[in-house]
Scaffold this motif. Structure first.
Motif, PDB file in Angstrom:
ATOM      1  N   LEU A   1      12.787   1.205   5.534  1.00  0.00           N
ATOM      2  CA  LEU A   1      11.461   1.022   4.956  1.00  0.00           C
ATOM      3  C   LEU A   1      11.498   0.212   3.657  1.00  0.00           C
ATOM      4  N   LEU A   2      12.545   0.425   2.851  1.00  0.00           N
ATOM      5  CA  LEU A   2      12.636  -0.272   1.565  1.00  0.00           C
ATOM      6  C   LEU A   2      13.391  -1.595   1.671  1.00  0.00           C
ATOM      7  N   GLY A   3      14.063  -1.793   2.798  1.00  0.00           N
ATOM      8  CA  GLY A   3      14.812  -3.034   2.972  1.00  0.00           C
ATOM      9  C   GLY A   3      16.025  -3.133   2.076  1.00  0.00           C
ATOM     10  N   VAL A   4      16.662  -1.997   1.789  1.00  0.00           N
ATOM     11  CA  VAL A   4      17.847  -1.967   0.927  1.00  0.00           C
ATOM     12  C   VAL A   4      18.955  -1.198   1.642  1.00  0.00           C
ATOM     13  N   PRO A   5      20.081  -1.830   1.933  1.00  0.00           N
ATOM     14  CA  PRO A   5      20.292  -3.278   1.859  1.00  0.00           C
ATOM     15  C   PRO A   5      19.449  -4.004   2.900  1.00  0.00           C
ATOM     16  N   GLY A   6      19.452  -5.337   2.846  1.00  0.00           N
ATOM     17  CA  GLY A   6      18.609  -6.107   3.752  1.00  0.00           C
ATOM     18  C   GLY A   6      18.866  -5.785   5.202  1.00  0.00           C
ATOM     19  N   ASP A   7      20.120  -5.558   5.558  1.00  0.00           N
ATOM     20  CA  ASP A   7      20.495  -5.168   6.916  1.00  0.00           C
ATOM     21  C   ASP A   7      21.154  -3.804   6.836  1.00  0.00           C
TER      22      ASP A   7
ATOM     23  N   LEU B   1      22.958  -6.669  -4.209  1.00  0.00           N
ATOM     24  CA  LEU B   1      21.620  -6.088  -4.306  1.00  0.00           C
ATOM     25  C   LEU B   1      20.812  -6.742  -5.423  1.00  0.00           C
ATOM     26  N   ASP B   2      19.513  -6.715  -5.254  1.00  0.00           N
ATOM     27  CA  ASP B   2      18.616  -7.230  -6.288  1.00  0.00           C
ATOM     28  C   ASP B   2      18.226  -6.081  -7.211  1.00  0.00           C
ATOM     29  N   TYR B   3      18.906  -5.980  -8.344  1.00  0.00           N
ATOM     30  CA  TYR B   3      18.663  -4.870  -9.261  1.00  0.00           C
ATOM     31  C   TYR B   3      17.420  -5.081 -10.120  1.00  0.00           C
ATOM     32  N   HIS B   4      16.725  -6.173  -9.896  1.00  0.00           N
ATOM     33  CA  HIS B   4      15.440  -6.389 -10.553  1.00  0.00           C
ATOM     34  C   HIS B   4      14.287  -5.888  -9.686  1.00  0.00           C
ATOM     35  N   ALA B   5      14.578  -5.510  -8.446  1.00  0.00           N
ATOM     36  CA  ALA B   5      13.543  -5.062  -7.503  1.00  0.00           C
ATOM     37  C   ALA B   5      13.418  -3.540  -7.544  1.00  0.00           C
ATOM     38  N   TRP B   6      12.183  -3.057  -7.554  1.00  0.00           N
ATOM     39  CA  TRP B   6      11.975  -1.605  -7.593  1.00  0.00           C
ATOM     40  C   TRP B   6      12.479  -0.951  -6.313  1.00  0.00           C
ATOM     41  N   GLN B   7      12.500  -1.686  -5.212  1.00  0.00           N
ATOM     42  CA  GLN B   7      12.971  -1.112  -3.950  1.00  0.00           C
ATOM     43  C   GLN B   7      14.435  -0.679  -4.039  1.00  0.00           C
ATOM     44  N   THR B   8      15.229  -1.444  -4.769  1.00  0.00           N
ATOM     45  CA  THR B   8      16.647  -1.102  -4.919  1.00  0.00           C
ATOM     46  C   THR B   8      16.804   0.231  -5.634  1.00  0.00           C
ATOM     47  N   TRP B   9      16.079   0.400  -6.736  1.00  0.00           N
ATOM     48  CA  TRP B   9      16.199   1.640  -7.502  1.00  0.00           C
ATOM     49  C   TRP B   9      15.571   2.817  -6.765  1.00  0.00           C
ATOM     50  N   ALA B  10      14.519   2.560  -5.997  1.00  0.00           N
ATOM     51  CA  ALA B  10      13.918   3.625  -5.188  1.00  0.00           C
ATOM     52  C   ALA B  10      14.912   4.108  -4.138  1.00  0.00           C
TER      53      ALA B  10
ATOM     54  N   LEU C   1      18.261   3.869  -4.275  1.00  0.00           N
ATOM     55  CA  LEU C   1      19.361   4.572  -4.942  1.00  0.00           C
ATOM     56  C   LEU C   1      18.942   5.992  -5.326  1.00  0.00           C
ATOM     57  N   TYR C   2      17.717   6.135  -5.798  1.00  0.00           N
ATOM     58  CA  TYR C   2      17.196   7.449  -6.164  1.00  0.00           C
ATOM     59  C   TYR C   2      17.111   8.364  -4.952  1.00  0.00           C
ATOM     60  N   LEU C   3      16.521   7.864  -3.865  1.00  0.00           N
ATOM     61  CA  LEU C   3      16.380   8.673  -2.656  1.00  0.00           C
ATOM     62  C   LEU C   3      17.733   8.974  -2.031  1.00  0.00           C
ATOM     63  N   ALA C   4      18.647   8.013  -2.065  1.00  0.00           N
ATOM     64  CA  ALA C   4      19.968   8.231  -1.486  1.00  0.00           C
ATOM     65  C   ALA C   4      20.721   9.316  -2.237  1.00  0.00           C
ATOM     66  N   LEU C   5      20.635   9.296  -3.562  1.00  0.00           N
ATOM     67  CA  LEU C   5      21.301  10.328  -4.352  1.00  0.00           C
ATOM     68  C   LEU C   5      20.665  11.688  -4.120  1.00  0.00           C
ATOM     69  N   SER C   6      19.336  11.748  -4.137  1.00  0.00           N
ATOM     70  CA  SER C   6      18.636  13.014  -3.990  1.00  0.00           C
ATOM     71  C   SER C   6      18.843  13.621  -2.607  1.00  0.00           C
TER      72      SER C   6
END
Length: 257
Positions: A129-135, A155-164, A166-171
């Motif tokens: 859904l977030l496209g992180v990583p792209g594939d 990864l594009d660390y300027h994109a909110w999708q990347t941090w979203a 990482l947050y969901l993956a950790l949680s």
């Protein structure tokens, strides 16, 4: 026409999937113990941070228990998440059975295993859904750790999708970990389920090779095993993937103590 897999080959694949499930449990426990608890402290800000990290994962975890009980034939009396639990854990309580063939030990074990299944699926869904990583296949299980490093640095660390992500993956990844209550219930259930599936495979293998039932079983069961293995592999690599930034966060917080 492709040859049907032998009973031994199918059982070997079942054992590998069970091993992946156990490994994901262990990896999740390490994330929970080494990262989330590393941020825990007396300071209210630390507790708020841990609560923020646990929020989506714990909701999915306890909801998974409820789904497990329901699928195993029991109603759900109460679901409590960690933020309204006095002990800060969260829990799920089954109610009376809705099915006449419900077995208490099976329902308890299945409910204890469900966070592992739904958590791995949740990690995959978050990636898609977030496209992180792209594939998402970039996080498929591989022994080439340089590929994982390439994914991290790409990864594009300027994109909110990347941090979203990482947050969901950790949680979600941290809440895959079995609790002290879940562990003694889930492991026997996993062993029993593996044994039952192995017996089923042996039983079906006794059917004539030309049997339509055997052919359909081999096709659909092999596909189900492949899908389950792919999801578990993704869950394992997602935990490894997110462990790098998580370790940096934990180190930064500890260095300020």
């Amino acid at each position: 026409m492709r040859a049907m897999p032998s009973a031994l080959e199918l059982i070997r694949r079942v054992m590998l999937v069970a091993g992946e499930a156990v490994f994901l449990y262990v990896a999740s426990r390490l994330v929970f113990e080494r990262v989330l608890r590393a941020t825990w402290g007396r300071a209210p800000a630390r507790r708020w941070l841990v609560g923020f990290l646990r929020l989506p994962g714990n909701i999915l975890h306890e909801s998974s228990h409820a789904l497990g009980y329901y699928l195993a034939g029991y109603t759900v009396r109460r679901v409590v998440f960690f933020f309204v639990d006095e002990e800060g854990r969260g829990y799920c309580r089954p109610g009376p059975p809705w099915s006449p063939i419900a077995l208490p030990w099976l329902a308890t074990g299945f409910a204890a295993l469900m966070p592992l299944i739904t958590g791995a699926v949740g990690l995959w869904a978050a990636s898609v859904l977030l496209g992180v990583p792209g594939d998402p296949s970039d996080l498929a299980m591989t022994t080439d750790w340089r590929r994982l490093a390439d994914v991290l640095t790409g990864l594009d660390y300027h994109a909110w999708q990347t941090w979203a992500f990482l947050y969901l993956a950790l949680s979600i990844g941290a809440e895959l970990a079995p609790s002290e209550i879940d562990l003694p219930k889930s492991v026997p259930a996993l062993i029993a389920a593996t044994a039952v599936v192995a017996l089923l495979i042996v039983g079906v293998s006794k059917l004539p090779p030309a049997s339509a039932l055997r052919g359909q079983f081999d096709v659909y069961f092999s596909a189900a095993l492949s899908w389950t293995s792919a999801v578990l592999d993704f869950g394992i690599m997602a935990l490894v993937f997110v462990g790098v930034p998580a370790a940096i966060i934990a180190w930064a917080l500890r260095s300020r103590e």
